[in-house]
Design a protein around this motif. Structure first.
Motif, PDB file in Angstrom:
ATOM      1  N   SER A 209      10.712  -0.764   0.600  1.00 49.70           N
ATOM      2  CA  SER A 209       9.371  -0.957   0.058  1.00 49.70           C
ATOM      3  C   SER A 209       8.363   0.347   0.083  1.00 49.70           C
ATOM      4  O   SER A 209       7.625   0.533  -0.672  1.00 49.70           O
ATOM      5  CB  SER A 209       8.904  -2.178   0.838  1.00 49.70           C
ATOM      6  N   ALA A 210       8.762   1.191   1.278  1.00 49.07           N
ATOM      7  CA  ALA A 210       7.662   2.254   1.471  1.00 49.07           C
ATOM      8  C   ALA A 210       8.128   3.272   0.171  1.00 49.07           C
ATOM      9  O   ALA A 210       7.276   4.111   0.072  1.00 49.07           O
ATOM     10  CB  ALA A 210       8.156   2.847   2.667  1.00 49.07           C
TER      11      ALA A 210
ATOM     12  N   THR B 287      -3.532   8.249   3.767  1.00 49.14           N
ATOM     13  CA  THR B 287      -4.781   8.480   4.659  1.00 49.14           C
ATOM     14  C   THR B 287      -5.652   7.335   4.179  1.00 49.14           C
ATOM     15  O   THR B 287      -6.332   6.573   5.310  1.00 49.14           O
ATOM     16  CB  THR B 287      -5.453   9.677   4.372  1.00 49.14           C
ATOM     17  N   GLU B 288      -5.701   6.748   3.096  1.00 50.56           N
ATOM     18  CA  GLU B 288      -6.575   5.833   2.584  1.00 50.56           C
ATOM     19  C   GLU B 288      -5.969   4.583   2.931  1.00 50.56           C
ATOM     20  O   GLU B 288      -6.366   3.460   3.461  1.00 50.56           O
ATOM     21  CB  GLU B 288      -6.849   5.604   1.104  1.00 50.56           C
ATOM     22  N   ALA B 289      -4.620   4.462   2.718  1.00 52.83           N
ATOM     23  CA  ALA B 289      -3.780   3.246   3.311  1.00 52.83           C
ATOM     24  C   ALA B 289      -4.025   2.760   4.915  1.00 52.83           C
ATOM     25  O   ALA B 289      -4.109   1.891   4.993  1.00 52.83           O
ATOM     26  CB  ALA B 289      -2.273   3.285   2.750  1.00 52.83           C
ATOM     27  N   ALA B 290      -3.707   3.939   5.322  1.00 52.62           N
ATOM     28  CA  ALA B 290      -3.980   3.734   6.888  1.00 52.62           C
ATOM     29  C   ALA B 290      -5.393   3.180   7.361  1.00 52.62           C
ATOM     30  O   ALA B 290      -5.565   2.068   7.874  1.00 52.62           O
ATOM     31  CB  ALA B 290      -3.655   5.093   7.694  1.00 52.62           C
ATOM     32  N   ALA B 291      -6.408   3.617   6.532  1.00 53.93           N
ATOM     33  CA  ALA B 291      -7.734   3.274   6.862  1.00 53.93           C
ATOM     34  C   ALA B 291      -7.912   1.840   6.424  1.00 53.93           C
ATOM     35  O   ALA B 291      -8.726   1.047   7.092  1.00 53.93           O
ATOM     36  CB  ALA B 291      -8.807   4.223   6.028  1.00 53.93           C
ATOM     37  N   PHE B 292      -7.443   1.372   5.280  1.00 58.34           N
ATOM     38  CA  PHE B 292      -7.610  -0.052   4.924  1.00 58.34           C
ATOM     39  C   PHE B 292      -6.914  -0.948   5.806  1.00 58.34           C
ATOM     40  O   PHE B 292      -7.271  -1.938   6.032  1.00 58.34           O
ATOM     41  CB  PHE B 292      -6.694  -0.248   3.523  1.00 58.34           C
TER      42      PHE B 292
ATOM     43  N   LEU C  43       0.787  -1.193  -0.023  1.00 62.57           N
ATOM     44  CA  LEU C  43      -0.074  -0.107  -0.071  1.00 62.57           C
ATOM     45  C   LEU C  43       0.816   1.511   0.263  1.00 62.57           C
ATOM     46  O   LEU C  43       0.612   2.129  -0.740  1.00 62.57           O
ATOM     47  CB  LEU C  43      -0.860   0.102   1.319  1.00 62.57           C
ATOM     48  N   LYS C  44       1.981   1.234   0.813  1.00 58.36           N
ATOM     49  CA  LYS C  44       2.802   2.462   0.820  1.00 58.36           C
ATOM     50  C   LYS C  44       3.675   2.910  -0.561  1.00 58.36           C
ATOM     51  O   LYS C  44       4.011   3.643  -0.668  1.00 58.36           O
ATOM     52  CB  LYS C  44       3.811   2.123   2.036  1.00 58.36           C
ATOM     53  N   ALA C  45       3.723   1.595  -1.086  1.00 61.51           N
ATOM     54  CA  ALA C  45       4.370   1.488  -2.396  1.00 61.51           C
ATOM     55  C   ALA C  45       3.786   1.995  -3.722  1.00 61.51           C
ATOM     56  O   ALA C  45       4.121   1.974  -4.780  1.00 61.51           O
ATOM     57  CB  ALA C  45       5.286   0.443  -2.777  1.00 61.51           C
ATOM     58  N   GLY C  46       2.235   2.004  -3.511  1.00 56.54           N
ATOM     59  CA  GLY C  46       1.289   2.100  -4.547  1.00 56.54           C
ATOM     60  C   GLY C  46       0.881   3.541  -4.763  1.00 56.54           C
ATOM     61  O   GLY C  46       1.517   4.570  -4.111  1.00 56.54           O
ATOM     62  N   THR C  47      -0.299   3.640  -5.393  1.00 51.56           N
ATOM     63  CA  THR C  47      -0.950   4.999  -5.681  1.00 51.56           C
ATOM     64  C   THR C  47      -1.794   5.557  -4.749  1.00 51.56           C
ATOM     65  O   THR C  47      -2.235   6.534  -4.590  1.00 51.56           O
ATOM     66  CB  THR C  47      -1.498   5.042  -7.059  1.00 51.56           C
ATOM     67  N   MET C  48      -2.385   4.516  -3.788  1.00 50.93           N
ATOM     68  CA  MET C  48      -3.167   4.849  -2.639  1.00 50.93           C
ATOM     69  C   MET C  48      -2.705   6.022  -1.751  1.00 50.93           C
ATOM     70  O   MET C  48      -1.567   6.007  -1.472  1.00 50.93           O
ATOM     71  CB  MET C  48      -3.761   3.944  -1.789  1.00 50.93           C
TER      72      MET C  48
END
Length: 212
Positions: free
Chosen positions: A208-209, A186-191, A178-183
Motif C-alpha cells: 500500500s505504501a 511531511t504532510e501525511a505525518a502531520a495529518f 496517505l502514503k499511496a497518495g500525492t500528499m
C-alpha cells in the motif's frame, strides 16, 4: 567442580539443540505460525461509506458519528473525545475540518492540536456519501465525545460487522492511503499527528505504501 561441569555440559547440549544445530526446529517447520496481533496486518477496515450503510439500530445511533470520523480522519480512538468538526468554505471548495487534540504528546513526539481537512466531494469513491453526511451534521459546528466505555462498545460493534476490525484498523487504513497518495510524507505525518515521518512507516502494508 565435577557438578558444575556436568551442569554446563547439559546446558550446552540444550543450547546446541535449540539454537545451533542445523536441524533445529524453527517457525518455518511448525504447523502453527505466530499470530500477528498488529492491526497493520489484520483484516482490511471497511470504508466510511460501507460503515454508514451497514450500521444499524441503537449502536448506530450511539456510534455513527464516531465511527465515520474514525474512518475518514484515521485519528487514535482516544482523540475522538473533544474532536471539533466544522465546514469551511474556501472559494469554490468546501472542506470538512477536524480539530484534533493529540493523545500521544511529549517534548519529542506528537502534536498538541492539529487541523485535518477533507474536501467535500460527493462523487469521491469510498468516502463521498459518508463525508457528505458527516459534513451535514457538522454544518453548524459539532464536538464529539468518547469515553473509554464508548470506545469499548464501538470496538465490539466493529468486530461484529467485520471480525478482527477495531478502531485502530481505520488508522492503519488512512495511513496506508496517505502514503499511496500525492500528499508529501511531511504532510501525511502531520495529518496522522506525528512530528516525524519515521512513524509513518508503521502504518499500512508495504504494498500500500508503494501505491499498490
Amino acid at each position: 567442580a565435577q557438578r558444575l561441569s556436568e551442569e554446563a555440559f547439559g546446558r550446552a547440549i540444550i543450547l546446541d539443540a535449540m539454537f545451533l544445530a542445523e536441524d533445529r526446529p524453527t517457525w518455518a517447520s511448525k504447523k502453527i505460525k505466530p499470530v500477528r496481533k498488529s492491526k497493520r496486518f489484520g483484516p482490511k477496515a471497511p470504508s466510511a461509506d460501507s460503515l454508514l450503510v451497514n450500521m444499524r439500530g441503537k449502536l448506530a445511533d450511539r456510534h455513527g458519528l464516531r465511527a465515520v470520523a474514525l474512518a475518514l480522519f484515521g485519528c487514535r480512538p482516544a482523540e475522538l473525545d473533544g474532536m471539533r468538526l466544522q465546514v469551511v468554505t474556501k472559494g469554490r471548495r468546501r472542506m470538512l475540518v477536524a480539530t484534533i487534540k493529540g493523545a500521544k504528546v511529549d517534548e519529542h513526539r506528537g502534536q498538541e492540536v492539529r487541523n485535518c481537512g477533507l474536501e467535500i466531494e460527493p462523487s469521491r469513491a469510498g468516502q463521498g456519501m459518508a463525508l457528505a453526511w458527516l459534513a451535514e451534521q457538522a454544518e453548524k459546528g459539532l464536538t464529539l465525545s468518547a469515553t473509554p466505555a464508548d470506545i469499548r462498545s464501538l470496538n465490539r460493534m466493529l468486530a461484529k460487522m467485520a471480525p478482527g476490525v477495531s478502531c485502530y484498523s481505520f488508522r492503519h487504513a488512512v495511513g496506508s492511503t496517505l502514503k499511496a497518495g500525492t500528499m508529501s510524507r511531511t504532510e501525511a505525518a502531520a495529518f496522522m499527528g506525528h512530528r516525524s515521518t519515521l512513524s509513518l512507516e508503521y502504518y499500512g502494508r508495504k504494498r500500500s505504501a508503494k501505491g499498490g
